[in-house]
Design a protein around this motif. Structure first.
Motif, PDB file in Angstrom:
ATOM      1  N   TRP A   1     -19.531   9.907 -31.731  1.00 23.57           N
ATOM      2  CA  TRP A   1     -18.188   9.046 -31.387  1.00 23.57           C
ATOM      3  C   TRP A   1     -17.793   9.413 -30.230  1.00 23.57           C
ATOM      4  CZ3 TRP A   1     -17.709   4.904 -33.889  1.00 23.57           C
ATOM      5  CH2 TRP A   1     -18.048   4.926 -35.419  1.00 23.57           C
ATOM      6  N   VAL A   2     -17.773  10.402 -29.444  1.00 19.71           N
ATOM      7  CA  VAL A   2     -17.530  10.685 -28.050  1.00 19.71           C
ATOM      8  C   VAL A   2     -18.375   9.790 -27.077  1.00 19.71           C
ATOM      9  CG1 VAL A   2     -17.290  12.194 -26.190  1.00 19.71           C
ATOM     10  CG2 VAL A   2     -16.079  12.647 -28.459  1.00 19.71           C
ATOM     11  N   ALA A   3     -19.729   9.792 -27.513  1.00 22.03           N
ATOM     12  CA  ALA A   3     -20.629   8.832 -26.438  1.00 22.03           C
ATOM     13  C   ALA A   3     -20.422   7.309 -26.848  1.00 22.03           C
ATOM     14  CB  ALA A   3     -21.922   9.385 -27.100  1.00 22.03           C
ATOM     15  N   ALA A   4     -19.844   7.098 -28.103  1.00 26.31           N
ATOM     16  CA  ALA A   4     -19.578   5.609 -28.277  1.00 26.31           C
ATOM     17  C   ALA A   4     -18.397   5.058 -27.529  1.00 26.31           C
ATOM     18  CB  ALA A   4     -19.559   5.467 -29.531  1.00 26.31           C
ATOM     19  N   GLN A   5     -17.514   5.853 -27.035  1.00 34.89           N
ATOM     20  CA  GLN A   5     -16.537   5.606 -26.450  1.00 34.89           C
ATOM     21  C   GLN A   5     -17.052   4.681 -25.037  1.00 34.89           C
ATOM     22  OE1 GLN A   5     -14.246   9.361 -26.444  1.00 34.89           O
ATOM     23  NE2 GLN A   5     -12.508   7.921 -26.340  1.00 34.89           N
ATOM     24  N   ARG A   6     -18.021   5.153 -24.349  1.00 32.75           N
ATOM     25  CA  ARG A   6     -18.347   4.709 -23.001  1.00 32.75           C
ATOM     26  C   ARG A   6     -19.857   3.947 -23.217  1.00 32.75           C
ATOM     27  NH1 ARG A   6     -13.998   5.375 -23.094  1.00 32.75           N
ATOM     28  NH2 ARG A   6     -12.617   6.424 -21.433  1.00 32.75           N
TER      29      ARG A   6
ATOM     30  N   LEU B   1     -16.313  -4.614 -26.362  1.00 34.53           N
ATOM     31  CA  LEU B   1     -15.981  -3.686 -25.562  1.00 34.53           C
ATOM     32  C   LEU B   1     -16.346  -3.561 -24.049  1.00 34.53           C
ATOM     33  CD1 LEU B   1     -16.674  -1.078 -28.470  1.00 34.53           C
ATOM     34  CD2 LEU B   1     -14.475  -1.647 -27.539  1.00 34.53           C
ATOM     35  N   ARG B   2     -17.478  -4.153 -23.719  1.00 42.62           N
ATOM     36  CA  ARG B   2     -17.745  -4.343 -22.343  1.00 42.62           C
ATOM     37  C   ARG B   2     -16.780  -4.798 -21.292  1.00 42.62           C
ATOM     38  NH1 ARG B   2     -23.308  -6.725 -19.976  1.00 42.62           N
ATOM     39  NH2 ARG B   2     -22.898  -6.651 -17.999  1.00 42.62           N
ATOM     40  N   ARG B   3     -15.769  -5.694 -22.021  1.00 45.86           N
ATOM     41  CA  ARG B   3     -14.744  -6.318 -21.242  1.00 45.86           C
ATOM     42  C   ARG B   3     -13.428  -5.828 -21.955  1.00 45.86           C
ATOM     43  NH1 ARG B   3     -16.366  -9.598 -17.829  1.00 45.86           N
ATOM     44  NH2 ARG B   3     -14.363 -10.043 -17.506  1.00 45.86           N
ATOM     45  N   ALA B   4     -13.381  -4.712 -22.579  1.00 41.20           N
ATOM     46  CA  ALA B   4     -12.223  -4.345 -23.061  1.00 41.20           C
ATOM     47  C   ALA B   4     -11.362  -3.573 -22.034  1.00 41.20           C
ATOM     48  CB  ALA B   4     -12.399  -3.589 -24.445  1.00 41.20           C
TER      49      ALA B   4
ATOM     50  N   ASP C   1      -7.608 -10.656 -24.521  1.00 45.91           N
ATOM     51  CA  ASP C   1      -6.560 -11.545 -25.315  1.00 45.91           C
ATOM     52  C   ASP C   1      -5.988 -10.760 -26.447  1.00 45.91           C
ATOM     53  OD1 ASP C   1      -8.538 -11.509 -27.227  1.00 45.91           O
ATOM     54  OD2 ASP C   1      -8.898 -13.484 -27.485  1.00 45.91           O
ATOM     55  N   ALA C   2      -6.218  -9.469 -26.541  1.00 45.69           N
ATOM     56  CA  ALA C   2      -5.392  -8.529 -27.425  1.00 45.69           C
ATOM     57  C   ALA C   2      -5.724  -8.934 -28.965  1.00 45.69           C
ATOM     58  CB  ALA C   2      -3.847  -8.687 -27.260  1.00 45.69           C
ATOM     59  N   HIS C   3      -6.862  -9.735 -29.143  1.00 42.97           N
ATOM     60  CA  HIS C   3      -7.138 -10.150 -30.592  1.00 42.97           C
ATOM     61  C   HIS C   3      -7.809  -9.046 -31.391  1.00 42.97           C
ATOM     62  CE1 HIS C   3     -11.277 -10.655 -29.113  1.00 42.97           C
ATOM     63  NE2 HIS C   3     -11.683 -11.016 -30.220  1.00 42.97           N
ATOM     64  N   ARG C   4      -8.304  -8.073 -31.051  1.00 43.34           N
ATOM     65  CA  ARG C   4      -8.799  -6.943 -31.451  1.00 43.34           C
ATOM     66  C   ARG C   4      -8.739  -5.647 -30.657  1.00 43.34           C
ATOM     67  NH1 ARG C   4     -15.139  -8.343 -32.674  1.00 43.34           N
ATOM     68  NH2 ARG C   4     -14.941  -6.344 -33.821  1.00 43.34           N
ATOM     69  N   PHE C   5      -8.836  -4.599 -31.182  1.00 42.76           N
ATOM     70  CA  PHE C   5      -9.007  -3.278 -30.406  1.00 42.76           C
ATOM     71  C   PHE C   5      -9.507  -2.329 -31.331  1.00 42.76           C
ATOM     72  CE2 PHE C   5      -4.776  -3.370 -33.235  1.00 42.76           C
ATOM     73  CZ  PHE C   5      -5.025  -2.086 -33.723  1.00 42.76           C
ATOM     74  N   VAL C   6      -9.811  -1.217 -30.693  1.00 40.63           N
ATOM     75  CA  VAL C   6     -10.266  -0.010 -31.520  1.00 40.63           C
ATOM     76  C   VAL C   6      -9.546   1.243 -30.948  1.00 40.63           C
ATOM     77  CG1 VAL C   6     -12.258   0.428 -29.985  1.00 40.63           C
ATOM     78  CG2 VAL C   6     -12.279   1.278 -31.996  1.00 40.63           C
TER      79      VAL C   6
ATOM     80  N   ALA D   1     -17.998  -0.206 -19.335  1.00 40.82           N
ATOM     81  CA  ALA D   1     -19.302  -0.598 -19.027  1.00 40.82           C
ATOM     82  C   ALA D   1     -20.411   0.137 -17.936  1.00 40.82           C
ATOM     83  CB  ALA D   1     -19.325  -1.987 -18.428  1.00 40.82           C
ATOM     84  N   ILE D   2     -19.751   0.932 -17.235  1.00 41.52           N
ATOM     85  CA  ILE D   2     -20.403   1.665 -16.072  1.00 41.52           C
ATOM     86  C   ILE D   2     -20.545   3.254 -16.384  1.00 41.52           C
ATOM     87  CG2 ILE D   2     -19.731  -0.020 -14.325  1.00 41.52           C
ATOM     88  CD1 ILE D   2     -18.065   2.270 -13.122  1.00 41.52           C
ATOM     89  N   THR D   3     -19.753   3.698 -17.505  1.00 46.09           N
ATOM     90  CA  THR D   3     -19.654   5.075 -17.472  1.00 46.09           C
ATOM     91  C   THR D   3     -20.474   5.717 -18.645  1.00 46.09           C
ATOM     92  OG1 THR D   3     -17.290   5.007 -16.955  1.00 46.09           O
ATOM     93  CG2 THR D   3     -17.976   6.960 -17.984  1.00 46.09           C
ATOM     94  N   GLY D   4     -21.481   6.186 -18.013  1.00 44.52           N
ATOM     95  CA  GLY D   4     -22.536   6.733 -19.098  1.00 44.52           C
ATOM     96  C   GLY D   4     -21.955   8.323 -19.987  1.00 44.52           C
ATOM     97  N   SER D   5     -22.376   8.110 -21.351  1.00 47.90           N
ATOM     98  CA  SER D   5     -21.934   9.166 -21.976  1.00 47.90           C
ATOM     99  C   SER D   5     -22.952   9.191 -23.180  1.00 47.90           C
ATOM    100  CB  SER D   5     -20.698   8.746 -22.534  1.00 47.90           C
ATOM    101  OG  SER D   5     -20.207   9.726 -23.485  1.00 47.90           O
ATOM    102  N   HIS D   6     -23.507  10.529 -23.387  1.00 51.20           N
ATOM    103  CA  HIS D   6     -24.726  10.800 -23.891  1.00 51.20           C
ATOM    104  C   HIS D   6     -24.454  11.578 -25.300  1.00 51.20           C
ATOM    105  CE1 HIS D   6     -27.653   9.548 -20.718  1.00 51.20           C
ATOM    106  NE2 HIS D   6     -26.910   8.572 -21.065  1.00 51.20           N
ATOM    107  N   VAL D   7     -24.862  11.743 -26.319  1.00 44.75           N
ATOM    108  CA  VAL D   7     -24.955  12.368 -27.446  1.00 44.75           C
ATOM    109  C   VAL D   7     -25.777  13.633 -26.910  1.00 44.75           C
ATOM    110  CG1 VAL D   7     -25.621  13.051 -29.633  1.00 44.75           C
ATOM    111  CG2 VAL D   7     -24.652  10.520 -29.166  1.00 44.75           C
ATOM    112  N   GLY D   8     -25.352  14.812 -26.592  1.00 38.92           N
ATOM    113  CA  GLY D   8     -25.982  15.889 -26.454  1.00 38.92           C
ATOM    114  C   GLY D   8     -26.684  17.003 -27.419  1.00 38.92           C
ATOM    115  N   PRO D   9     -27.259  18.114 -27.237  1.00 39.66           N
ATOM    116  CA  PRO D   9     -27.843  18.930 -28.273  1.00 39.66           C
ATOM    117  C   PRO D   9     -26.903  19.610 -29.037  1.00 39.66           C
ATOM    118  CG  PRO D   9     -28.767  19.310 -25.998  1.00 39.66           C
ATOM    119  CD  PRO D   9     -27.538  18.503 -25.602  1.00 39.66           C
TER     120      PRO D   9
END
Length: 692
Positions: A542-547, A580-583, A604-609, A517-525
């Protein structure tokens, strides 16, 4: 009573406070039974004595003292104001128990008091400890350690964190050895190269299995770490401010909090404790129920070339891609046409914005986005009205080596802080701004704890005046990331490098401490500005969507096909960001070293990615199975590929996941693993799982 313990579900800390002398930690590790006799434990921990030593082992206390003839690094180095060394001998421990433990020891002759504070958070499994030194008369304190903890005997290695600009969070693994391993960060900030932490994995520990101990010093101004093995085999761990950071005589010296946790489930157990504690206990959220907005930052699109019409066009395109917050970066103030001028002149540039920022903000808000603004408050250029009016506010001499063409302001000076507050606060009051990118682009000319405290004070004042404004900590990327700054901010800029391949590794290793939730990750050029590499929009997205996802490129460069792909990934992030914010981010033990994989799992391990990034070419021709972790072994999970459109034509086989979802038990997913389709280098598989 001379023995005390702190517990959570997974760990126990035991302290022994004798009637004479300083208290000591006699045990820190796996949870002990409630019935454990602590006096017997202390007796069992006593080591034997042989020749060639003193007639008794000097005790390894919470602050080893030279007056006890301790042979290793002392926990306190203190002098009279004339420079005469003091060698206090503390004793007479008094203990207070409330939410934690407070242990106070006195040397009445020297007029010094040491107080140790311990607490433990059962929900996050995090222990917090700090040390306070008070004096009847001013003294000079060159070194004060947070409470000393014993180093584990079965930890053969030490993992600490180094790095550089555009390559932060590099993990160093070095063997424990007789003698001293120390680092003393005197740059005056956390530093790309000095993240203040150590991880001590036991023999055989991996990401998912085994014992590990992890520590982090919550301070932004430079730290000292001491890991020492004595001749008799005992080990000690010390953390504190960098040596000599408090240069003036005083009657009070205090360490920052030391955060520490033990794990019986590999490095991931430590990582989850830190992720949860930083997210849920350290960071304070202005709008805690608001989803984390997708960012757009204009820096790598325009740099200093600000033009309202161009920015409005870029904002249109960013909003169409799914951006929800528009951040105007460096170049909007003074006469800031390059990085040699105008820092400190926090006035909107009338040449670039003749009607102020309102037209841009109104345009951004009409598109459904909020607005953020870049500042670098602690810095000043020589070519600025502020430096010309107040050269005495510059920290250090004018002929010092510069960093990015700039000086630092003396943040210990209350007049400097008052001025910065009076020029920054009205900008936030007069405009609808919900976000500050707070930068810090050079190290200090000399280390000074007062500089850090002054910065903390200014941020605290601005947050009190503008409680709904979120702040990002940036320092040429990841140069100021620690729990001290995170107590005042809500986001960190992990690195100035937007190269997805580099980010994949950095994010993976930073997750040993930092939550998504606190780790910024941006799609670059498309053509990365810091490495020159070219990556597909799918890999970058997808790398940006990890955070905490964002964009930092010129959207005008995107083809229609690239824009479609990026919208699809952004839609996926927005649909999943709440859970995902609380994952928990769990690093996976990949059998293929070219695959950097992690599993983000709901509490609660009910879902994952699973994000399985292909960072290089594999040595074998087919993908190796990827084993998952942290699932309910007896439950059944439906597992599917979220980005099936990314399958390469070189994938010619028939792994079950390739054509549709599969259903497997948690045990099978953790023991057998998943056989993924063939992947090209610089690509990512995104695997979703749902418990049935």
């Amino acid at each position: 009573m001379t023995h005390y313990r702190l517990d959570d579900a997974g760990q126990t800390l035991v302290l022994h406070a004798p009637h004479d002398g300083l208290p000591a930690c006699v045990y820190w590790g796996a949870r002990l039974p409630d019935t454990q006799d602590l006096a017997a434990l202390t007796a069992a921990a006593e080591i034997d004595l042989t020749g060639g030593t003193l007639d008794a082992h000097p005790r390894l206390t919470l602050c080893p003292q030279t007056a006890d003839a301790f042979p290793g690094q002392p926990g306190l180095v203190v002098r009279q104001t004339d420079g005469t060394p003091l060698r206090p001998r503390f004793g007479g421990t008094t203990v207070t128990q409330d939410d934690g433990l407070t242990l106070t020891c006195v040397d009445a002759v020297a007029g010094l008091t040491l107080t140790f504070f311990f607490g433990i958070d059962a929900a996050t499994r995090m222990m917090t400890a700090r040390t306070l030194l008070t004096a009847d008369a001013p003294v000079l304190c060159d070194w004060l350690t947070s409470p000393v903890l014993p180093g584990p005997q079965l930890a053969d290695d030490v993992i600490d964190v180094a790095g550089r600009w555009c390559d932060e969070f590099q993990l160093n693994r070095t063997p424990w050895a007789a003698g001293l391993r120390a680092r003393d960060n005197r740059t005056g900030r956390t530093g790309h190269e000095h993240f203040p932490a150590a991880i001590l994995p036991a023999r055989g520990c991996t990401n998912t299995t085994g014992e590990a101990w992890s520590l982090h010093y919550a301070w932004s101004g430079g730290h000292r770490m001491v890991l020492e093995e004595l001749q008799d085999g005992r080990r000690q761990i010390q953390f504190g401010h960098a040596t000599g950071l408090d240069a003036s005589p005083a009657t009070r010296f205090e360490t920052a909090p030391l955060l520490a946790t033990y794990s019986g489930s590999g490095l991931n157990g430590c990582a989850v404790a830190f992720q949860r504690h930083l997210r849920d206990r350290i960071v304070t959220w202005p709008k805690p129920d608001t989803p984390r907005p997708v960012h757009y930052n204009c820096w790598e699109a325009i740099y200093f070339d600000h033009d309202l019409t161009v920015l409005q066009d870029i904002a249109n395109r960013a909003a169409d891609l799914g951006a929800e917050r528009f951040v105007l970066d460096d170049g909007w103030f003074g006469k800031r046409d390059d990085d040699t001028t105008s820092l400190g002149d926090w006035r909107i540039d009338p040449r670039k914005y003749p009607d102020g920022l309102a037209p841009l903000i109104e345009h951004v808000q009409a598109l459904g986005m909020t607005f953020g603004l870049w500042f670098e408050p602690e810095m000043v250029n020589a070519d600025s009205d502020l430096a010309r009016a107040h050269p005495d506010w510059v920290l250090g001499p004018m002929d010092q080596p510069l960093g990015r063409g700039q000086y630092l302001l003396d943040m210990a000076n209350p007049a400097v802080r008052d001025h910065l507050f009076t020029v920054i606060s009205p900008i936030l009051s007069d405009h609808d701004i919900d976000y500050i990118k707070w930068d810090h682009n050079r190290m200090l000319p000399h280390a000074d704890a007062a500089q850090t405290r002054g910065t903390y004070d200014l941020i605290d004042r601005l947050r009190t005046a503008h409680p709904l404004v979120e702040i990002e900590s940036c320092a040429s990327g990841g140069g100021r990331i620690d729990a001290g700054i995170l107590a005042r901010t809500q986001r960190v800029w992990l690195s100035d490098c937007n190269d997805a391949q580099e980010r994949l590794r950095m994010q993976h290793d930073a997750a040993l401490f930092l939550p998504s939730a606190i780790t910024g990750s941006h799609v670059g050029p498309r053509h990365c500005h810091t490495t020159g590499r070219v990556h597909s929009i799918a890999f970058r997205g997808w790398v940006a969507a990890q955070r905490h996802m964002g964009f930092e490129m010129d959207p005008r460069e995107l083809t229609d096909a690239e824009a479609t792909t990026l919208r699809r990934i952004t839609d996926w992030f927005e649909a999943n960001r709440d859970w995902l914010r609380r994952a928990d981010i769990l690093r996976l033990d990949s059998a293929d070293p070219s695959v950097i994989a992690e599993q983000q799992t709901a509490p609660d391990a009910h879902r994952f990615v699973v994000f399985a990034g292909k960072a290089a070419t594999s040595r074998q021709s087919a993908p190796r199975p990827l084993r998952l972790t942290g699932l309910d072994a007896d439950a059944v999970y439906r597992v599917d590929i979220a980005n099936r459109n990314d399958i390469s034509g070189l994938s010619r086989g028939k792994p079950a996941l390739k054509t549709g979802p599969i259903e497997l038990s948690g045990r099978a997913l953790m023991a057998l693993g998943l056989n993924l389709p063939y992947a090209l280098p610089d690509s990512m598989w995104v695997i979703e799982g749902q418990r049935l």
